[in-house]
Scaffold this active site. Structure first.
Site, PDB file in Angstrom:
ATOM      1  N   LYS A  96       0.807  -1.232   0.000  1.00 43.42           N
ATOM      2  CA  LYS A  96       0.000   0.000   0.000  1.00 43.42           C
ATOM      3  C   LYS A  96       0.843   1.287   0.000  1.00 43.42           C
ATOM      4  O   LYS A  96       0.451   2.295  -0.575  1.00 43.42           O
ATOM      5  CB  LYS A  96      -0.927   0.034   1.218  1.00 43.42           C
ATOM      6  CG  LYS A  96      -1.934  -1.105   1.295  1.00 43.42           C
ATOM      7  CD  LYS A  96      -3.136  -0.832   0.453  1.00 43.42           C
ATOM      8  CE  LYS A  96      -4.318  -1.760   0.649  1.00 43.42           C
ATOM      9  NZ  LYS A  96      -4.117  -3.146   1.007  1.00 43.42           N
ATOM     10  N   GLU A 118      -9.985   6.139   2.736  1.00 44.07           N
ATOM     11  CA  GLU A 118     -10.860   5.104   3.269  1.00 44.07           C
ATOM     12  C   GLU A 118      -9.984   3.922   3.662  1.00 44.07           C
ATOM     13  O   GLU A 118      -8.892   3.761   3.131  1.00 44.07           O
ATOM     14  CB  GLU A 118     -11.865   4.670   2.199  1.00 44.07           C
ATOM     15  CG  GLU A 118     -11.327   3.651   1.176  1.00 44.07           C
ATOM     16  CD  GLU A 118     -10.225   4.179   0.264  1.00 44.07           C
ATOM     17  OE1 GLU A 118     -10.167   5.418   0.072  1.00 44.07           O
ATOM     18  OE2 GLU A 118      -9.422   3.373  -0.241  1.00 44.07           O
ATOM     19  N   SER A 391       2.184  -9.708  -0.932  1.00 45.59           N
ATOM     20  CA  SER A 391       1.691  -8.330  -0.801  1.00 45.59           C
ATOM     21  C   SER A 391       1.824  -7.736   0.592  1.00 45.59           C
ATOM     22  O   SER A 391       1.930  -6.520   0.737  1.00 45.59           O
ATOM     23  CB  SER A 391       0.232  -8.254  -1.258  1.00 45.59           C
ATOM     24  OG  SER A 391      -0.573  -9.139  -0.511  1.00 45.59           O
TER      25      SER A 391
HETATM   26  C1  LIG Z   1      -5.073  -4.234   0.825  1.00 45.44           C
HETATM   27  C2  LIG Z   1      -4.352  -5.504   0.657  1.00 45.44           C
HETATM   28  C3  LIG Z   1      -4.649  -6.390  -0.401  1.00 45.44           C
HETATM   29  C4  LIG Z   1      -5.790  -6.170  -1.372  1.00 45.44           C
HETATM   30  O1  LIG Z   1      -5.714  -5.012  -2.116  1.00 45.44           O
HETATM   31  P1  LIG Z   1      -5.297  -4.997  -3.659  1.00 45.44           P
HETATM   32  O2  LIG Z   1      -5.633  -3.627  -4.096  1.00 45.44           O
HETATM   33  O3  LIG Z   1      -6.090  -6.054  -4.351  1.00 45.44           O
HETATM   34  O4  LIG Z   1      -3.845  -5.287  -3.721  1.00 45.44           O
HETATM   35  C5  LIG Z   1      -3.883  -7.527  -0.546  1.00 45.44           C
HETATM   36  N1  LIG Z   1      -2.875  -7.816   0.310  1.00 45.44           N
HETATM   37  C6  LIG Z   1      -2.576  -7.004   1.358  1.00 45.44           C
HETATM   38  C7  LIG Z   1      -1.471  -7.396   2.275  1.00 45.44           C
HETATM   39  C8  LIG Z   1      -3.294  -5.831   1.564  1.00 45.44           C
HETATM   40  O5  LIG Z   1      -2.990  -5.035   2.597  1.00 45.44           O
END
Ligand SMILES: *Cc1c(COP(=O)(O)O)cnc(C)c1O
Length: 405
Positions: A96, A118, A391
């Site tokens: 993020k 948000e 992620s």
């Molecule tokens: C917010 C988040 C996601 C999902 O958001 P995307 O916009 O689809 O990437 C996935 N993994 C993590 C660790 C997140 O914090």
């Protein structure tokens, strides 16, 4: 010479990816969105802006992130050679921050010193609060009261960094309702305020802008896999909530037709509408997704036969959203990326396997992408190469995980 079919990646000048995307907003938002688009086009072309983004990515967020060969997971599965793109190592714990740095610096360029955002699970709120504090901005984060209950730790982190967290008590009291409130705030304070939207969602230019700020993931991964293996990967795996971490990894590989792309949605507890958040997996029996308009964009939306937005379920708050980024809908239509879904249980099992074999505790969202790779690995060849986008990290999920243990 190539005979490959030409793929149109978009967006066009009106912010459309094929039929998807666009700008479906009340009149009061058209001006602010046009101003934002213009500012973004100018910033993108400015070497000074790009240098500022790169500097914060490196020194504040911790880029570049490693592309790690997962030796023990590879051996355990006996399938393809697995590489992990370690976005979980970034400051604030997930990808993020890439987008928050980009939009934060853009807000500064536009002379705006107040940020509204948000948040669902709180990861985007925490990254927004961190960037706002770093740049000396005021920060207001809208969060459904249901999510505030589920993610108390992140509420505390945001407040410590000086953000005001405003509980949203309308609708299902989750992410979708928080987006509505953030938009309302933005319209009322647009001269001083930038709306820092957290995924590849919403009206143009957000889907393209957020994608560009996350493309650093795929740009690095492409260079790193060439260094490590001397060739491009055979497949990319990523979880898909709104779709920002997935498109960040996928986009810099789109021109390489040999690279398969697999986006993994939340299959939740089952295929019945309301039990999942799978918007592009109808072929697997997940019900309820049709094109429609939600929160400023035309895309696949989970809805009842009467067109009411459906409730969704996922064990991971970050994937628990009824719509998907318009670029993903377009990549699916063109067959350039493939979308599938895995269950809550399969995601938790994948998280446990990664923890035991590699000593990495990933987010439950992240584990969805991994679970699909685990499912396919036995049918893949040993000299195939895959990259999984890690992620985020799992610290935020410890309460849920300890309840399941
Ligand atoms: C917010 C988040 C996601 C999902 O958001 P995307 O916009 O689809 O990437 C996935 N993994 C993590 C660790 C997140 O914090």
């Amino acid at each position: 010479m190539t005979t490959e079919p030409k793929i149109d990646y978009g967006p066009d000048a009106r912010g459309r990816f094929g039929p998807y995307g666009g700008r479906y907003v009340p009149e009061t938002l058209v001006g602010p969105l046009e101003e934002l688009e213009q500012a973004y086009i100018e910033a993108r072309a400015d070497a000074g802006f790009r240098r500022d983004v790169e500097n914060l990515n490196r020194n504040f967020a911790g880029r570049p992130t490693p592309l790690q060969f997962a030796e023990r997971l590879t051996a355990h599965l006996g399938g393809p050679r697995i590489y992990l793109k370690r976005e979980d190592l970034l400051h604030t714990g997930a990808h993020k921050i890439n987008n928050c740095i980009g939009q934060g610096l853009l807000a500064a360029r536009m002379g705006k010193r107040r940020i509204v955002a948000e948040t669902g699970a709180g990861q985007h709120g925490v990254a927004s609060a961190a960037v706002a504090a770093h740049l000396g901005f005021e920060c207001v984060v809208y969060m459904g009261t249901e999510d505030m209950d589920r993610q108390r730790l992140n509420v505390g982190r945001m407040r410590l960094m000086g953000a005001q967290v405003v509980g949203v008590d309308s609708g299902s009291r989750t992410l979708k309702d928080a987006v509505n409130e953030a938009m309302r705030d933005w319209v009322t304070h647009v001269r001083t305020t930038h709306y820092l939207l957290g995924s590849v969602l919403g009206p143009h230019p957000y889907p393209v802008m957020v994608r560009d700020f996350h493309s650093v993931i795929g740009i690095e991964a492409r260079r790193q896999i060439l260094e490590a293996e001397g060739r491009l990967p055979d497949a990319l795996f990523a979880c898909v909530g709104g779709g920002s971490n997935a498109i960040g990894l996928f986009h810099p590989f789109l021109d390489a037709a040999s690279v398969k792309m697999i986006g993994v949605e939340a299959g939740g507890r089952g295929t019945t509408l309301g039990e999942h958040a799978a918007r592009l997996s109808a072929a697997l029996g997940y019900g309820g997704a049709r094109p429609g308009v939600l929160q400023g964009m035309y895309t696949f939306v989970l809805q009842t036969p009467e067109g009411q937005i459906s409730t969704t379920h996922s064990v991971s708050a970050g994937l628990d959203y009824p719509a998907i980024g318009p670029e993903h809908a377009w990549l699916a239509d063109q067959g350039r990326a493939e979308y599938t879904a895995v269950s809550d249980d399969a995601a938790i099992d994948a998280l446990r396997l990664l923890a035991r074999t590699e000593g990495i505790l990933c987010a439950i969202e992240t584990a969805h992408g991994l679970a699909e790779l685990i499912r396919r690995a036995p049918k893949m060849h040993r000299d195939e190469l895959v990259i999984v986008n890690l992620s985020g990290r799992g610290d935020k999920d410890m309460e849920i995980l300890s309840r399941l243990a």
